[in-house]
Structure formats: structure tokens, C-alpha cells
Enzyme design. Structure first.
Site, PDB file in Angstrom:
ATOM      1  N   ASP A  11       0.816  -1.226   0.090  1.00 15.99           N
ATOM      2  CA  ASP A  11       0.096  -0.022  -0.053  1.00 15.99           C
ATOM      3  C   ASP A  11       0.904   1.205  -0.040  1.00 15.99           C
ATOM      4  OD1 ASP A  11      -2.280  -1.583   0.136  1.00 15.99           O
ATOM      5  OD2 ASP A  11      -2.322  -1.735   2.033  1.00 15.99           O
ATOM      6  N   LYS A  33       0.749  -7.775  -2.492  1.00 13.50           N
ATOM      7  CA  LYS A  33      -0.648  -7.484  -2.952  1.00 13.50           C
ATOM      8  C   LYS A  33      -0.437  -6.158  -3.626  1.00 13.50           C
ATOM      9  CE  LYS A  33      -4.260  -6.013  -0.169  1.00 13.50           C
ATOM     10  NZ  LYS A  33      -4.872  -4.882  -0.940  1.00 13.50           N
ATOM     11  N   ASP A  60      -5.136  -7.124  -6.896  1.00 11.56           N
ATOM     12  CA  ASP A  60      -6.313  -6.656  -5.982  1.00 11.56           C
ATOM     13  C   ASP A  60      -7.280  -5.744  -6.730  1.00 11.56           C
ATOM     14  OD1 ASP A  60      -8.396  -7.068  -4.405  1.00 11.56           O
ATOM     15  OD2 ASP A  60      -7.329  -5.766  -2.634  1.00 11.56           O
ATOM     16  N   LEU A  61      -7.651  -6.055  -8.032  1.00  9.48           N
ATOM     17  CA  LEU A  61      -8.386  -5.188  -8.861  1.00  9.48           C
ATOM     18  C   LEU A  61     -10.053  -4.918  -8.616  1.00  9.48           C
ATOM     19  CD1 LEU A  61      -6.594  -5.253 -12.187  1.00  9.48           C
ATOM     20  CD2 LEU A  61      -5.908  -3.791  -9.909  1.00  9.48           C
ATOM     21  N   LYS A  62     -10.345  -6.054  -7.944  1.00  4.83           N
ATOM     22  CA  LYS A  62     -11.995  -6.337  -7.572  1.00  4.83           C
ATOM     23  C   LYS A  62     -12.685  -6.193  -8.859  1.00  4.83           C
ATOM     24  CE  LYS A  62     -11.589  -5.381  -2.701  1.00  4.83           C
ATOM     25  NZ  LYS A  62     -10.069  -4.740  -2.514  1.00  4.83           N
ATOM     26  N   ASP A  65     -17.822  -6.234 -13.698  1.00  2.00           N
ATOM     27  CA  ASP A  65     -18.394  -5.704 -14.993  1.00  2.00           C
ATOM     28  C   ASP A  65     -19.108  -6.661 -15.699  1.00  2.00           C
ATOM     29  OD1 ASP A  65     -18.679  -3.683 -17.417  1.00  2.00           O
ATOM     30  OD2 ASP A  65     -17.048  -2.814 -16.593  1.00  2.00           O
ATOM     31  N   PRO A  67     -19.906  -9.812 -18.015  1.00  2.00           N
ATOM     32  CA  PRO A  67     -18.760 -10.948 -18.220  1.00  2.00           C
ATOM     33  C   PRO A  67     -17.718 -10.746 -19.437  1.00  2.00           C
ATOM     34  CG  PRO A  67     -20.995 -11.625 -17.887  1.00  2.00           C
ATOM     35  CD  PRO A  67     -21.083 -10.228 -18.137  1.00  2.00           C
ATOM     36  N   THR A 119     -15.980  -5.505   3.982  1.00  2.00           N
ATOM     37  CA  THR A 119     -16.044  -5.766   5.314  1.00  2.00           C
ATOM     38  C   THR A 119     -16.327  -4.114   5.747  1.00  2.00           C
ATOM     39  OG1 THR A 119     -13.705  -5.458   5.135  1.00  2.00           O
ATOM     40  CG2 THR A 119     -14.441  -7.596   5.857  1.00  2.00           C
ATOM     41  N   ARG A 180      -3.407  -8.815  12.514  1.00  2.00           N
ATOM     42  CA  ARG A 180      -2.549  -8.098  13.329  1.00  2.00           C
ATOM     43  C   ARG A 180      -1.737  -9.149  14.630  1.00  2.00           C
ATOM     44  NH1 ARG A 180      -3.301  -5.064  10.173  1.00  2.00           N
ATOM     45  NH2 ARG A 180      -3.880  -2.929  10.001  1.00  2.00           N
ATOM     46  N   GLN A 189      -8.567  -0.669  11.219  1.00  2.00           N
ATOM     47  CA  GLN A 189      -9.177  -1.984  10.952  1.00  2.00           C
ATOM     48  C   GLN A 189     -10.147  -2.202  12.395  1.00  2.00           C
ATOM     49  OE1 GLN A 189      -9.372  -3.838   8.715  1.00  2.00           O
ATOM     50  NE2 GLN A 189      -7.483  -4.260   7.590  1.00  2.00           N
ATOM     51  N   GLY A 209      -0.662  -5.587   6.136  1.00  2.00           N
ATOM     52  CA  GLY A 209      -0.161  -4.469   5.544  1.00  2.00           C
ATOM     53  C   GLY A 209       0.965  -3.847   6.470  1.00  2.00           C
ATOM     54  N   ARG A 210       0.328  -2.895   7.167  1.00  2.00           N
ATOM     55  CA  ARG A 210       1.174  -1.957   8.178  1.00  2.00           C
ATOM     56  C   ARG A 210       1.893  -2.724   9.189  1.00  2.00           C
ATOM     57  NH1 ARG A 210      -4.176   1.377   8.825  1.00  2.00           N
ATOM     58  NH2 ARG A 210      -5.183  -0.526   8.116  1.00  2.00           N
TER      59      ARG A 210
HETATM   60  O1  C5P Z   1      -2.389  -2.348   6.769  1.00  2.00           O
HETATM   61  P1  C5P Z   1      -3.249  -3.553   6.891  1.00  2.00           P
HETATM   62  O2  C5P Z   1      -2.877  -4.764   7.421  1.00  2.00           O
HETATM   63  O3  C5P Z   1      -4.805  -2.927   7.549  1.00  2.00           O
HETATM   64  O4  C5P Z   1      -3.773  -3.850   5.393  1.00  2.00           O
HETATM   65  C1  C5P Z   1      -4.551  -4.587   4.942  1.00  2.00           C
HETATM   66  C2  C5P Z   1      -4.863  -4.714   3.506  1.00  2.00           C
HETATM   67  O5  C5P Z   1      -5.925  -5.499   3.020  1.00  2.00           O
HETATM   68  C3  C5P Z   1      -4.981  -3.343   2.784  1.00  2.00           C
HETATM   69  O6  C5P Z   1      -4.717  -3.360   1.159  1.00  2.00           O
HETATM   70  C4  C5P Z   1      -6.585  -3.464   2.578  1.00  2.00           C
HETATM   71  O7  C5P Z   1      -7.039  -2.439   1.655  1.00  2.00           O
HETATM   72  C5  C5P Z   1      -7.030  -4.855   2.357  1.00  2.00           C
HETATM   73  N1  C5P Z   1      -8.258  -5.371   2.653  1.00  2.00           N
HETATM   74  C6  C5P Z   1      -8.744  -5.138   3.945  1.00  2.00           C
HETATM   75  N2  C5P Z   1     -10.007  -5.379   4.338  1.00  2.00           N
HETATM   76  C7  C5P Z   1     -10.768  -6.248   3.483  1.00  2.00           C
HETATM   77  C8  C5P Z   1     -10.244  -6.228   2.207  1.00  2.00           C
HETATM   78  C9  C5P Z   1      -8.940  -5.787   1.710  1.00  2.00           C
HETATM   79  O8  C5P Z   1      -8.056  -4.673   5.009  1.00  2.00           O
HETATM   80  N3  C5P Z   1     -11.824  -6.629   3.792  1.00  2.00           N
END
Ligand code: C5P
Length: 238
Positions: A11, A33, A60-62, A65, A67, A119, A180, A189, A209-210
């Protein structure tokens, strides 16, 4: 299902910072990712950099659209050798099947993951868009539809993983963000789980991520998470 992957969420805003982050993490992580922010800024360059470093890629482009458009967009993604690609399960059966077809037609190894209910949405949000059943039921229903239509697995909250694992059987990939390690900052989160919790709930891939990319020593942070995952997996799957 003894092999679990840790995926670091890259990120960051551009490919220069992406390359720097990957360099700092070194052998701590082999799977990254790439989400919309980085992809829109510097997608192809970043994906080539990751492939050049021998890293696996979760794109991760989700996609969501009609088909035909999803089939063609998926085919474009195949150029980069991505390992995981996301689509929205709400695109329903034909859209999911179109993504799976593009992978097959390319002879690629890419796995398609479906996102069920974001989420960030709760029951009130769902009812505002006309979905009257609760989030948990909608997640299960969309998850089953996606997998039966050709998706290889789902992205889900660690809190949803156990119910999805029970409903989908042993083969579906379950990729969980919101992870975490105990004692680390939660950030924005709301519903988090430790790496060990996520593994015990049936996750196959953890997106972090973080806690990795924001750590003073990201390689050490990644290796500590890997150790926790391997310990949890050894206990859970023995
Ligand atoms: O920094 P952190 O660990 O919170 O990053 C989580 C990653 O997962 C981010 O790229 C966030 O956009 C992604 N993500 C998420 N929850 C979801 C779907 C994707 O945290 N439900």
C-alpha cells in the site's frame, strides 16, 4: 493445506516506493498484494518489478463488470503472470465463469478470488441497497455461488473464515486481511485477528499491510509473523 502464504500489502503510492519497500523486506516476504492505488499510478511497472524480483503477485483489482469486459480485463492481467486476481462475487455466475475462462484460455496458473461483501458494509448498508438478509448469510451465499461458478477461493474477514471453510470444503483458498500480530497497532481495522487465529479459522493466505511495511524493521516483522503462522499451522493441521 499445510502451506500458508503471507502476502504483504504494497500500500504505497508509486512504483519507486514499491521497489524500495520490496528491497527493505528482502527475503522476509515472497508474495505482494498490489491494489488499486498503486495499480492506477504505476501498475505495469510495479508488476514487472515484482516479477523481476521473483515475487508472487496478488493483483487486487476487484473486477466487477459485464462478463465480456471481465473476461478481457482478466486476459490483460494474464500478461503479468499474476498468481491471484480478485473479482466481485456480486457480478454473479456468468461474470465469475468469464474470469475463470480467461485464465484457462491463457493457460495461466492464476487463481481467481471473489470478494463477497466488503467488510466496510454492515446490515444497514446492505438493506439500503435492497439486500435484506444479514451480512453473514450474504457472505455465505455469494461465496458458494462464486466457488461453484469457477472462483478458486474468496477474500474474507478472518471472522468469516471458519463458516466459509465449513461450507466450501478443504480446497477453496481463503485469503484474509485484517491480520494483526498480538500487540501491534490495529489502525483503522475494526475486526482483527492474530495470524494464528486466522490459520485456525481455515485461512490459506494472510494479507498483512502496516504491521510489515510500516515496521521499523519490516523484514524482521515479516519473519516473526511467518514463525507464528508456521507454529499455528503445525498445531492445527497435525
Ligand atoms: O495495513 P493493513 O494490514 O490493514 O492492510 C490490509 C490490506 O488488506 C489493505 O490493502 C486493505 O485494503 C486490504 N483489505 C482489508 N480488508 C478487506 C479487504 C481488503 O483490509 N476486507
Amino acid at each position: 493445506m499445510s502451506q500458508h502464504e503471507i502476502i504483504a500489502a504494497l500500500d504505497v503510492p508509486d512504483s519507486k516506493q514499491a521497489a524500495e519497500t520490496v528491497r527493505r523486506i528482502g527475503d522476509g516476504v515472497s508474495f505482494y498484494k498490489v491494489g488499486l492505488e498503486l495499480f492506477i499510478a504505476d501498475g505495469p511497472e510495479t508488476l514487472r518489478m515484482l516479477a523481476g524480483e521473483g515475487k508472487k503477485i496478488f493483483l487486487d483489482l476487484k473486477l466487477h463488470d459485464i462478463p465480456r469486459t471481465v473476461e478481457r480485463a482478466t486476459a490483460s492481467c494474464m500478461r503479468f503472470g499474476v498468481d491471484l486476481l480478485t473479482i466481485h462475487a456480486q457480478g454473479a455466475a456468468a461474470m465469475t465463469a468469464a474470469a475463470a475462462k480467461a485464465v484457462r484460455d491463457a493457460g495461466a496458473h492464476t487463481k481467481i478470488l471473489a470478494v463477497t461483501v466488503l467488510t466496510s458494509l454492515d446490515n444497514t448498508d446492505l438493506s439500503a441497497i435492497g439486500v435484506t438478509r444479514p451480512v453473514g448469510e450474504q457472505v455465505l451465499s455469494l461465496g458458494k455461488l462464486a466457488v461453484s461458478s469457477g472462483a478458486d477461493g474468496l477474500v474474507c474477514s478472518p471472522r468469516e473464515a471458519a463458516a466459509l471453510r465449513a461450507a466450501l470444503g478443504p480446497d477453496a483458498l481463503l485469503v484474509t486481511p485484517g491480520v494483526r500480530p498480538a500487540g501491534s497497532a490495529v489502525g483503522d481495522q475494526k475486526r482483527v485477528a492474530t495470524p494464528a487465529d486466522a490459520i485456525r479459522a481455515g485461512a490459506t493466505h494472510l494479507v498483512v499491510g502496516r504491521p510489515i511495511i510500516g515496521a521499523a524493521d519490516p523484514r524482521a516483522a515479516a519473519l516473526a509473523i511467518r514463525e507464528e503462522v508456521e507454529r499455528a499451522a503445525a498445531e492445527h493441521y497435525r
